[in-house]
Design an enzyme around this catalytic site. Structure first.
Site, PDB file in Angstrom:
ATOM      1  N   THR A 131       0.931  -1.153  -0.003  1.00 14.18           N
ATOM      2  CA  THR A 131      -0.252  -0.077   0.090  1.00 14.18           C
ATOM      3  C   THR A 131       0.864   1.268   0.099  1.00 14.18           C
ATOM      4  OG1 THR A 131      -1.538  -1.322   1.305  1.00 14.18           O
ATOM      5  CG2 THR A 131      -1.924   1.219   1.280  1.00 14.18           C
ATOM      6  N   VAL A 132       1.902   1.517   0.880  1.00 11.95           N
ATOM      7  CA  VAL A 132       2.500   2.678   1.100  1.00 11.95           C
ATOM      8  C   VAL A 132       3.675   2.646  -0.057  1.00 11.95           C
ATOM      9  CG1 VAL A 132       3.906   4.118   2.771  1.00 11.95           C
ATOM     10  CG2 VAL A 132       2.056   2.578   3.467  1.00 11.95           C
ATOM     11  N   ARG A 156       8.641  -9.266  -1.803  1.00 10.49           N
ATOM     12  CA  ARG A 156       8.581 -10.418  -1.864  1.00 10.49           C
ATOM     13  C   ARG A 156       8.282 -11.141  -3.146  1.00 10.49           C
ATOM     14  NH1 ARG A 156       5.124 -11.628   3.338  1.00 10.49           N
ATOM     15  NH2 ARG A 156       3.726 -10.407   2.222  1.00 10.49           N
ATOM     16  N   LYS A 196       6.089   1.849  12.732  1.00 12.29           N
ATOM     17  CA  LYS A 196       6.076   2.240  14.185  1.00 12.29           C
ATOM     18  C   LYS A 196       6.265   1.132  14.901  1.00 12.29           C
ATOM     19  CE  LYS A 196       1.618   1.501  12.492  1.00 12.29           C
ATOM     20  NZ  LYS A 196       0.781   2.405  11.298  1.00 12.29           N
ATOM     21  N   LYS A 237       2.710   4.231  18.348  1.00  9.55           N
ATOM     22  CA  LYS A 237       2.747   5.555  18.073  1.00  9.55           C
ATOM     23  C   LYS A 237       3.021   6.605  19.344  1.00  9.55           C
ATOM     24  CE  LYS A 237      -0.222   4.491  14.107  1.00  9.55           C
ATOM     25  NZ  LYS A 237      -1.953   4.558  13.858  1.00  9.55           N
TER      26      LYS A 237
END
Ligand SMILES: NC(=O)c1ccc[n+]([C@@H]2O[C@H](COP(=O)([O-])OP(=O)(O)OC[C@H]3O[C@@H](n4cnc5c(N)ncnc54)[C@H](OP(=O)(O)O)[C@@H]3O)[C@@H](O)[C@H]2O)c1
Length: 441
Positions: free
Chosen positions: A14-15, A46, A107, A207
């Site tokens: 996604t990111v 991967r 995080k 976070k």
């Protein structure tokens, strides 16, 4: 213009894919603000064959993330794999050891290994940046590190998990039970198949650990965080909160007190008309109380491809500008071990809900137990009465049950816990009492 700064990205989910897209599409805009060109040169994930919706043809594919992290062909390693240990840790550690700057959105990794990795970065003269790791697209790390630095911070808090903040308002507006709304959030893609991390408060705690370290100059101390999730919040609590003028939010709070630093993540009642009560859905917010600056609140998308990629790219830009500020602003050697304020020392008001057997002396006994601990009550609301359920302590409780909601004046957590233990032992209530902390905003 000097040599380009060469990037390697590990993780194209996604990111990662969104970062590639942003770098591809916004090259000119980024360049306009930088003294050096940013050049993505290599990537890894991967599965090399997966279609990720972005053009990867111009970049070298490296099979192993750790090999990419130490490759002489890159200057900055971007870790977007995720996870506290395993490849993400190995690759970040290897990159920093070899003097390469690292940008990460991870995080979990930093909450557990932040201080150690910050030390490593400083030793090798590298930068370690993580804007995207806290509240996705909200630029809170930069705000704390730069704009708010001159203020002494007393408290930093916020809504740090979009999944919980999606579920709780839906329970209120639709009067639905937690499990039901969770199932819908999962179907809509707002909650993971295994939601424990989000609804149990651990994601928010990761976070919070990073915010606390920057705000108070302490080592990252994830294990010192008191964590309570939203699993036990019921529609009865949400209704009662509404009637009493509150909303229930999962808040992460880091507070400097005389007893040390309180770090806590738990369902919290906030005044209905406060700004934070209005933050709903997958939106996050982070608020800071500082001595000179007063109260500041940043609101925005706490996750998602675009917002998170925007934060990753902002870190890359800082590195391209030559920023090597220590990861937690102060040099790692100056971060002090955290002096933890015990949860029992927490001071605040409380919401208590209990099902009380409607019989002579029960209310007096409850009020007496509160008084013994010097807990004074701001309000007592007797909500709808209902029949005792068959099988619930039937021998002792023929007749009616009454839902009683108490709001206390500020007291200590130790006092409220002792009072509740005594009330349970007296046998006038069924079930464990519900206790929700009220945050003073
Ligand atoms: N998603 C968000 O909104 C968001 C927001 C803030 C922060 N973050 C953080 O950003 C990081 C990435 O999240 P994400 O949502 O993008 O995760 P994701 O969609 O699951 O993507 C993870 C990527 O890592 C790759 N990967 C997994 N194991 C690997 C390994 N051993 N070696 C190389 N690559 C490997 C995967 O490869 P394949 O694709 O080939 O399987 C995939 O491309 C996490 O730390 C997350 O906490 C995410």
């Amino acid at each position: 213009m000097s040599k380009p700064i060469r990037l390697g990205i590990a993780g194209l989910g996604t990111v990662g894919a969104a970062v590639v897209k942003l770098l591809n599409e916004r090259q000119q805009r980024l360049q306009a603000a930088l003294p050096r060109r940013i050049q993505l040169v290599a990537v890894t994930a991967r599965d090399r064959t997966k279609d990720r919706g972005v053009d990867l043809s111009g970049f070298e594919w490296v099979d192993d993330a750790v090999a990419l992290a130490v490759s002489p062909d890159i200057d900055v390693f971007i870790e977007l794999i995720g996870g506290e240990t395993g490849t993400a840790y190995d690759a970040v550690e290897a990159a920093l050891r070899s003097g390469k700057s690292v940008v990460t959105a991870n995080k979990a990794l930093l909450a557990h290994h932040g201080t150690e990795l910050a030390r490593l970065a400083e030793k090798s003269g590298a930068a370690l940046k993580f804007e995207a790791a806290v509240a996705g697209g909200i630029p809170i790390i930069k705000a704390l590190r730069e704009s708010l630095w001159s203020s002494e911070i007393r408290r930093v808090y916020g809504i740090l998990n979009g999944t919980c903040n999606y579920i709780l308002p839906l329970m209120m507006t639709e009067g639905r039970a937690f499990d039901d709304v969770l199932a819908e959030a999962q179907a809509a893609g707002y909650a993971e198949a295994d939601p424990t991390f989000d609804i149990g408060g651990f994601d928010a705690a990761h976070k919070l650990a990073l915010l606390t370290s920057i705000a108070f100059g302490t080592e990252v101390a994830f294990d010192d965080i008191y964590v309570e999730g939203i699993e036990n919040i019921t529609p009865a609590d949400i209704d009662a909160a509404d009637e009493l003028g509150y909303r229930i939010k999962l808040l992460g709070v880091a507070l400097k007190t005389d007893a040390g630093i309180e770090q806590r993540v738990h369902p919290t009642m906030v005044p209905k008309h406060s700004a934070i009560a209005e933050v709903n859905g997958v939106t996050n917010c982070v608020a800071v109380d500082g001595d000179d600056v007063g109260a500041i609140m940043l609101v925005g998308p706490g996750a998602g491809a675009g917002p998170t990629a925007s934060s990753v790219v902002s870190d890359i830009m800082d590195i391209a500008r030559g920023d090597r500020t220590p990861a937690f602003v102060r040099p790692a050697a100056d971060l002090v071990p955290q002096e933890r304020a015990r949860m029992r020392a927490h001071e605040g008001a409380y919401y208590i809900r209990m099902s009380v057997y409607d019989r002579p002396g029960a209310f007096a006994a409850i009020a007496g137990r509160m008084a013994e601990q010097e807990v004074s009550l701001e309000s007592i609301v007797q909500r709808r009465a209902h029949r005792a359920l068959p099988g619930i302590d039937a021998g002792r409780a023929p007749g009616e049950l009454t839902n009683v909601v108490l709001i206390t004046h500020p007291t200590t957590e130790a006092a409220i816990r002792k009072a509740l233990e005594a009330i349970v032992a007296d046998g006038h209530i069924v079930h464990k009492p519900q206790m929700i902390r009220i945050e003073n905003l």
